[in-house]
Design an enzyme around this catalytic site. Structure first.
Site, mmCIF file in Angstrom:
data_model
loop_
_atom_site.group_PDB
_atom_site.id
_atom_site.type_symbol
_atom_site.label_atom_id
_atom_site.label_comp_id
_atom_site.label_asym_id
_atom_site.label_seq_id
_atom_site.Cartn_x
_atom_site.Cartn_y
_atom_site.Cartn_z
ATOM 1 C CB CYS A 11 17.394 -35.902 -52.666
ATOM 2 S SG CYS A 11 16.723 -34.835 -51.377
ATOM 3 N N PRO A 12 16.948 -37.651 -55.461
ATOM 4 C CG PRO A 12 17.451 -37.584 -57.767
ATOM 5 C CD PRO A 12 17.681 -38.381 -56.512
#
Lengths: 74, 317
Positions: A11-12
């Site tokens: 992430c992200p």
């Protein structure tokens, strides 16, 4: 159906890759994402939902998850 | 000697609410600005920069409570600083035994985790209660939009934390299990029928289930603030404890006013004492009972006194 493997992507970056993949398909089309357990499966579906895509389901596979969604209108 | 040489004319009304803090250097003060919730229109920020450049020495300081502080200001320039900031509608904050400028996170407008409009609450409290003398000690209020609690709400005299109570409408549930995956608190588990089961005692009201649910099957049955009272930091820190749940946003100002009234009365004659220490002396039931009269639907049945936080851990005794 398009399958996008986001396993091993943190992430992200996984969410951004998912967004880029969604740009390549038409609205209404169904697409699958392979997501790692933990943060990815907790965050990516929610973020994609808030971008206006329709989540269809989540299946557990061996050590990862398969998220199915329908691309929303632009 | 003329009068002009003996004294410098300063409008003392400017100093009444505080916000001018003595620095080490001769004649120099810090001017603390009023920035509720830490959100600042760019035009005001530009005006602050202009004033800081003109009267300061090239730096400002960002306080831990989200204020911009003009530093190295000569006290002779107070009136000019106040007047020029006022052109950009920027006001000076407070210090001393008063209600301080409330802090807040970004809230729900753009932060994906935010459950309530903390910015709105901070502005409202700032407008209605800022600067109110407590008669005893400082009084801090802070707003967190969700249980992540970036503003550390429980370290305030009254701390607010956004909360939702989820409820499932089974007909709309497609059994995808995303809520179960999202819930880090173990408050949702998948039943044998492929539908989620809610375990209320584990829920911390974060609303992650609502946010991830593809079909809006999870909905907020109640929404508001979890309220913790009696926190502070400093030399003898206390963590505030739970006094109310799902307090509606519209009742925040009235709730704080009720806590303030209790504090003013109970601390009478005790001098410079913080709310948390008064609660520890009086017992939390006294405050609970007082608040219950006005907010019966939201005040919890029981709580414990604000808890002392050991900060000397590791020090040999």
């Amino acid at each position: 159906m398009t399958t996008v493997d986001l396993r091993g992507v943190t992430c992200p970056t996984n969410f951004v890759k998912a967004k880029l993949a969604l740009e390549m398909v038409d609205a209404g089309e169904v697409i699958e994402f392979l997501l790692d357990d933990g943060e990815p499966v907790k965050n990516v579906p929610r973020s994609l939902k808030s971008e206006g895509h329709k989540l269809l389901g989540l299946k557990e596979a061996e050590g990862y998850y398969i998220l199915t969604l329908e691309k929303g209108e632009e | 000697m003329s009068d002009e040489k003996k004294s410098t004319a300063i409008d003392l009304k400017n100093l009444k609410a505080g916000g001018f803090i003595k620095e080490r250097g001769k004649d120099l003060f810090t001017v603390r600005l009023r920035v509720p919730g830490g959100r600042l229109p760019v035009a005001r920020l530009k005006k602050i920069a202009e004033v800081a450049e003109k009267y300061g020495q090239g730096m400002v300081h960002l306080s831990v409570r989200q204020s911009v502080e003009l530093i190295n200001i000569n006290f002779k320039d107070f009136d000019a600083v106040v007047a020029q900031l006022g052109e950009g509608t920027q006001k000076v904050a407070s210090c001393g035994a008063r209600v301080r400028v409330p802090t807040a996170c970004g809230g729900c407008e753009y932060n994906p985790n935010g459950l309530v409009d903390t910015q709105k609450s901070a502005l409202e409290v700032d407008e209605k209660l800022f600067g109110t003398p407590t008669g005893h000690h400082k009084f801090k209020v802070g707003f967190a939009g969700c249980p992540f609690d970036c503003p550390k709400s429980a370290t305030n005299d009254v701390g607010f934390q956004g909360a939702v109570w989820p409820v499932l409408s089974v007909e709309e549930c497609i059994g995808c299990g995303l809520c179960d995956k999202s819930c880090t608190e173990g408050a949702i588990t998948m039943g044998e029928d492929g539908k989620p089961r809610f375990i209320p005692e584990n829920c911390i009201y974060c609303g992650d289930c609502l946010k991830v649910c593809p079909t809006e099957a999870w909905r907020a049955e109640k929404k508001g603030y979890t309220v913790r009272i009696g926190g502070k930091w400093g030399r003898r820190p206390l963590v505030g404890t739970l006094f109310a749940e799902f307090l509606p946003e519209e009742q925040v100002v009235a709730f704080i006013a009720a806590v303030l009234a209790w504090y003013k009365e109970k601390a009478e004659g005790q001098g410079r004492v913080r709310l948390g220490d008064v609660i520890r002396a009086e017992g939390p039931e006294a405050l609970l009972a007082c608040l219950r009269e006005q907010f019966p639907a939201f005040v919890v049945d029981a709580t414990i006194p604000p808890q002392a936080i050991a900060t000397q851990v590791g020090k040999e005794r």
